[in-house]
Motif scaffolding. Structure first.
Motif, short mmCIF file in Angstrom:
data_model
loop_
_atom_site.label_atom_id
_atom_site.label_comp_id
_atom_site.label_asym_id
_atom_site.label_seq_id
_atom_site.Cartn_x
_atom_site.Cartn_y
_atom_site.Cartn_z
N LEU A 226 0.83 -1.21 0.00
CA LEU A 226 0.00 0.00 0.00
C LEU A 226 0.86 1.25 0.00
O LEU A 226 0.51 2.26 -0.63
CB LEU A 226 -0.94 0.01 1.20
N GLU A 229 2.10 1.60 -3.53
CA GLU A 229 1.00 2.09 -4.37
C GLU A 229 0.79 3.58 -4.15
O GLU A 229 0.60 4.35 -5.11
CB GLU A 229 -0.28 1.32 -4.06
N ASN A 230 0.83 4.01 -2.90
CA ASN A 230 0.58 5.41 -2.56
C ASN A 230 1.64 6.33 -3.16
O ASN A 230 1.34 7.46 -3.57
CB ASN A 230 0.56 5.57 -1.04
N TYR A 239 -0.98 -6.37 -3.35
CA TYR A 239 -2.12 -5.81 -2.64
C TYR A 239 -2.34 -4.36 -3.05
O TYR A 239 -1.39 -3.60 -3.20
CB TYR A 239 -1.89 -5.87 -1.12
N ASN A 240 -3.60 -3.97 -3.22
CA ASN A 240 -3.92 -2.58 -3.47
C ASN A 240 -4.99 -2.13 -2.49
O ASN A 240 -5.71 -2.94 -1.91
CB ASN A 240 -4.37 -2.34 -4.92
N GLU A 241 -5.06 -0.83 -2.28
CA GLU A 241 -5.94 -0.29 -1.25
C GLU A 241 -7.40 -0.65 -1.47
O GLU A 241 -8.13 -0.97 -0.53
CB GLU A 241 -5.78 1.23 -1.18
N ARG A 242 -7.82 -0.62 -2.71
CA ARG A 242 -9.24 -0.91 -2.98
C ARG A 242 -9.61 -2.31 -2.54
O ARG A 242 -10.65 -2.52 -1.90
CB ARG A 242 -9.51 -0.74 -4.48
N LEU A 245 -9.50 -2.68 1.41
CA LEU A 245 -10.59 -2.01 2.12
C LEU A 245 -11.96 -2.58 1.79
O LEU A 245 -12.88 -2.48 2.61
CB LEU A 245 -10.58 -0.50 1.80
N CYS A 267 -1.55 4.05 8.05
CA CYS A 267 -2.19 3.15 7.08
C CYS A 267 -2.95 2.04 7.80
O CYS A 267 -4.07 1.68 7.42
CB CYS A 267 -1.13 2.56 6.15
N ASN A 270 -6.11 3.37 9.22
CA ASN A 270 -7.09 3.60 8.15
C ASN A 270 -7.77 2.29 7.75
O ASN A 270 -8.99 2.25 7.54
CB ASN A 270 -6.41 4.22 6.93
N ILE A 271 -6.98 1.21 7.65
CA ILE A 271 -7.55 -0.09 7.29
C ILE A 271 -8.54 -0.55 8.34
O ILE A 271 -9.69 -0.91 8.04
CB ILE A 271 -6.43 -1.14 7.11
#
Length: 323
Positions: A226, A229-230, A239-242, A245, A267, A270-271
């Motif tokens: 993540l 990706e950020n 793994y990606n945030e979409r 989550l 992070c 947030n998850i």
């Protein structure tokens, strides 16, 4: 049930290849048989012409029903001729039919705009295959979770580690069998090698079979991807945030072993917070206790976990070492 776009894309590609293969094999079979029995090609052309004539009837005929009935009768007679020619030459009636992998949806994946069972099973298989690339999911089932590795001597509370493990196993099995996206969060706690990952993957096994999406990974790997990706370093990330989550079930393994930074703490919060707000379940496993969690992370993280997660504490000796 929310699969990643990559899973849906893979399923669509497989269905497309199945359909192409079925049509190609059917065409090859047709060419082979009509070379021996050319009269079948004549029948095919006449049937195609009937289809065109039916279209014209709707536009130009003064007695549509009578003309359609006549054409349909002619079509039926041609179909019977085709069957007889095939049978007389040792072929089955459906020798010229397309042999689909799934005759229900004809390898399109849908029946009347609803996803076919074959499509659903394909999504499950892809999800399981993706997980098996990073974890021994096939080996980690409830049946292979052997409580005999836990000590049978009773503790101060009058319960032995073995009985405790058996109760946790049964609770996890019930959780998996009754899983929905509204299921509670779980936190597995205890020392190294006590079966926390095994139980997490056993749950994943059942949940995937029931058609739900699962994202599993170590906290370090997930947070690392993540972060990449950020910052735009999104090549070769798993793994990606979409997906993290929004998946139906997220499993964060080995919380506390990842490299700590202001980003990873933010992070992680947030998850955890986003999935609680979305009412999507998360399973966390960790080797450290709440005192260490409070030292390592933002108080907000510990507070959310303490208040929103069902805790399962496994006790005993390192099973991997015993084995």
């Amino acid at each position: 049930m929310s699969y990643s776009q990559e899973v849906y894309r893979k399923a669509a590609q497989i269905l497309e290849r199945r359909l192409e293969k079925a049509n190609m094999q059917a065409q090859n079979k047709f060419d082979e048989i009509t070379e021996k029995l050319p009269e079948l090609e004549t029948i095919r052309q006449r049937l195609a012409q009937i289809g065109l004539n039916i279209s014209k009837v709707f536009l130009y005929s003064e007695d549509k029903q009578a003309d359609i009935d006549k054409l349909m009768q002619e079509s039926l007679e041609l179909q019977e001729q085709k069957k007889k020619i095939l049978a007389d030459n040792g072929y089955s009636e459906d020798a010229l039919s397309v042999q689909y992998t799934c005759p229900v949806c004809k390898d399109t994946g849908f029946v009347k705009n609803r996803m076919c069972k074959c499509h659903i099973e394909l999504l499950k298989d892809i999800e399981r295959s993706n997980l098996s690339k990073i974890a021994p999911v096939e080996d980690c089932t409830f049946d292979t979770f052997d409580v005999n590795y836990y000590p049978d001597e009773t503790m101060d509370n009058g319960i032995s580690p073995r009985n405790k493990a058996e109760k946790i196993k049964n609770s996890c099995r019930k959780y998996a069998v009754n899983f929905t996206t509204s299921s509670p969060n779980i936190m597995f706690m205890g020392g190294t090698g006590l079966g926390k990952t095994h139980l997490s993957l056993a749950i994943a096994n059942v949940v995937i079979n029931r058609g739900y999406s699962v994202v599993y990974g170590t906290t370090q790997n997930i947070l690392g991807d993540l972060q990449n990706e950020n910052f735009g370093r999104d090549e070769n990330i798993r793994y990606n945030e979409r997906a993290v989550l929004n998946c139906d079930l997220l499993i964060l393994d080995d919380l506390g072993t990842e490299f700590k930074s202001s980003y990873t703490v933010a992070c992680l919060y947030n998850i955890i917070n986003s999935r609680i707000s979305s009412k999507l379940p998360t399973i966390i496993s960790t080797n450290i206790g709440f005192d260490e969690l409070e030292e390592k992370y933002d108080q907000r993280i510990v507070s959310r976990v303490a208040g929103e997660y069902t805790k399962f504490m496994l006790v005993g000796n390192d099973i991997r070492y015993i084995k």
